[in-house]
Design a protein around this motif. Structure first.
Motif, short mmCIF file in Angstrom:
data_model
loop_
_atom_site.label_atom_id
_atom_site.label_comp_id
_atom_site.label_asym_id
_atom_site.label_seq_id
_atom_site.Cartn_x
_atom_site.Cartn_y
_atom_site.Cartn_z
N ALA A 131 125.61 -2.64 -17.65
CA ALA A 131 125.95 -1.73 -16.55
C ALA A 131 127.25 -0.98 -16.85
O ALA A 131 127.36 0.22 -16.58
N TYR A 132 128.24 -1.68 -17.41
CA TYR A 132 129.50 -1.02 -17.75
C TYR A 132 129.31 0.00 -18.88
O TYR A 132 129.93 1.05 -18.88
N ALA A 133 128.44 -0.33 -19.85
CA ALA A 133 128.18 0.60 -20.94
C ALA A 133 127.55 1.89 -20.42
O ALA A 133 127.76 2.97 -20.98
N SER A 134 126.78 1.79 -19.34
CA SER A 134 126.10 2.96 -18.77
C SER A 134 127.05 3.87 -17.99
O SER A 134 126.64 4.95 -17.53
N LEU A 135 128.31 3.47 -17.85
CA LEU A 135 129.27 4.27 -17.09
C LEU A 135 129.89 5.41 -17.91
O LEU A 135 130.70 6.18 -17.38
N LYS A 136 129.52 5.51 -19.17
CA LYS A 136 130.08 6.56 -20.02
C LYS A 136 129.88 7.94 -19.36
O LYS A 136 128.78 8.29 -18.96
N GLY A 137 130.98 8.68 -19.25
CA GLY A 137 130.94 10.00 -18.64
C GLY A 137 131.13 9.99 -17.14
O GLY A 137 131.30 11.04 -16.52
N VAL A 156 141.77 7.86 -10.36
CA VAL A 156 140.43 8.23 -10.84
C VAL A 156 140.51 8.63 -12.30
O VAL A 156 141.34 9.46 -12.69
N VAL A 157 139.66 8.03 -13.14
CA VAL A 157 139.60 8.37 -14.56
C VAL A 157 138.14 8.57 -14.97
O VAL A 157 137.22 8.19 -14.24
N LYS A 158 137.96 9.15 -16.14
CA LYS A 158 136.63 9.35 -16.70
C LYS A 158 136.41 8.36 -17.84
O LYS A 158 137.27 8.21 -18.71
N VAL A 159 135.27 7.68 -17.85
CA VAL A 159 134.98 6.70 -18.90
C VAL A 159 134.53 7.44 -20.17
O VAL A 159 133.58 8.21 -20.15
N LEU A 160 135.24 7.18 -21.27
CA LEU A 160 134.88 7.76 -22.56
C LEU A 160 134.00 6.82 -23.38
O LEU A 160 133.09 7.24 -24.07
N HIS A 161 134.32 5.52 -23.29
CA HIS A 161 133.60 4.55 -24.11
C HIS A 161 133.84 3.15 -23.58
O HIS A 161 134.89 2.86 -23.02
N PHE A 162 132.83 2.28 -23.75
CA PHE A 162 132.99 0.85 -23.43
C PHE A 162 132.58 0.05 -24.65
O PHE A 162 131.46 0.17 -25.15
N ASP A 163 133.50 -0.77 -25.15
CA ASP A 163 133.26 -1.61 -26.32
C ASP A 163 132.79 -2.99 -25.86
O ASP A 163 133.55 -3.74 -25.25
N LYS A 164 131.53 -3.32 -26.15
CA LYS A 164 130.97 -4.59 -25.71
C LYS A 164 131.61 -5.78 -26.42
O LYS A 164 131.62 -6.89 -25.89
N GLU A 165 132.11 -5.56 -27.64
CA GLU A 165 132.71 -6.65 -28.40
C GLU A 165 134.07 -7.03 -27.83
O GLU A 165 134.35 -8.20 -27.55
#
Length: 275
Positions: A131-137, A156-165
């Motif tokens: 779910a967190y990975a799908s927040l990109k953008g 408020v910020v914009k998600v650029l990337h989520f690193d699962k590791e």
């Protein structure tokens, strides 16, 4: 049957009782750890937390105890002889032998339950990561604690990337405040615990119905900063309606003005919030 045979049976029986008692204690500890992780899953995201390591060690210990029990019962000719000797000593149909089997089944059910609990926790964590990975953008609420500050700042910020590791977000502050020394947009790397997704503008059902007088975190009108506020009307007629809020420290002429905030800019107040 000779006295040495009986003594051997009693010795093996004591060892089995000890192993089963230790298994029960380990199962209690495993269940406690499961409840702790289910109540506060964010613990595993904190740096230095070793909850999952402890849980793995408990499961390893439980496995060793179970293998030792099997070894005593079936692993050698002495244990096989012990079973037959016990059958010879016990009269047919006593409550003792069936009770042993029932206790064994209970142990098995407990292990199956704890395995199921661990599987559910693992599945929940995996789903949360997806779910967190799908927040990109997407825009989200992010917590940043400035150096030498005694309070948290949310904006408020914009998600650029989520690193699962590493389980870290890379986010962009698209509209930094006037007091930002660097000027222009700024990037941050933040842990999962510092990010709160907003309700989806296109899906009002994702918004919560906060009861009146409950406290929330909301975007102050005309800004990209979030502040603590109190809900005035929690029961909206339609999901798409705005919340009516009173922001802390927002006094005008001695009273707190009531401000309308869109449902997709309001989130639950984080536990332990400092502002």
């Amino acid at each position: 049957m000779s006295s040495p045979d009986i003594a051997g049976i009693l010795e093996h029986s004591k060892e089995l009782d000890r192993l089963r008692k230790e298994q029960e204690d380990v199962l209690v500890d495993i269940n406690k750890m499961h409840k702790k992780l289910q109540a506060t899953p964010e613990l595993v995201e904190k740096t230095g937390d070793n909850s999952l390591t402890k849980l793995k060690a408990l499961y390893t210990h439980a496995k060793e105890l179970s293998e030792n029990e099997v070894s005593i019962l079936l692993g050698c000719s002495v244990s096989n002889m012990l079973v037959s000797q016990l059958d010879a000593l016990l009269p047919s149909g006593p409550p003792g032998q069936p009770r042993r089997r029932i206790e064994g089944n209970d142990q098995k059910r407990k292990r199956m339950k704890t395995d199921s609990d661990l599987s559910r926790i693992t599945t929940n964590v995996r789903s949360q990561l997806e779910a967190y990975a799908s927040l990109k953008g997407e825009q989200v609420a992010a917590k940043v604690t400035p150096d030498e500050a005694d309070k948290d700042e949310w904006f408020v910020v914009k998600v650029l990337h989520f690193d699962k590791e590493t389980r870290e977000f890379e986010v962009l502050d698209e509209e930094p405040g006037d007091d930002d020394e660097g000027g222009g947009q700024r990037k941050y790397k933040l842990p999962m615990s510092s990010i709160i997704p907003f309700p989806k503008r296109s899906d009002p059902s994702t918004a919560s119905d906060f009861p009146p007088r409950s406290q929330v975190l909301a975007v102050y009108p005309g800004t990209t900063a979030l502040y603590k506020a109190t809900v005035v009307n929690g029961h909206r007629k339609r999901k798409t309606e705005d919340y009516l809020l009173e922001f802390d420290d927002d006094e005008e002429e001695g009273s707190l003005p009531q401000r309308a905030v869109p449902f997709h800019k309001v989130v639950a107040l984080p536990e332990g919030h400092r502002q």
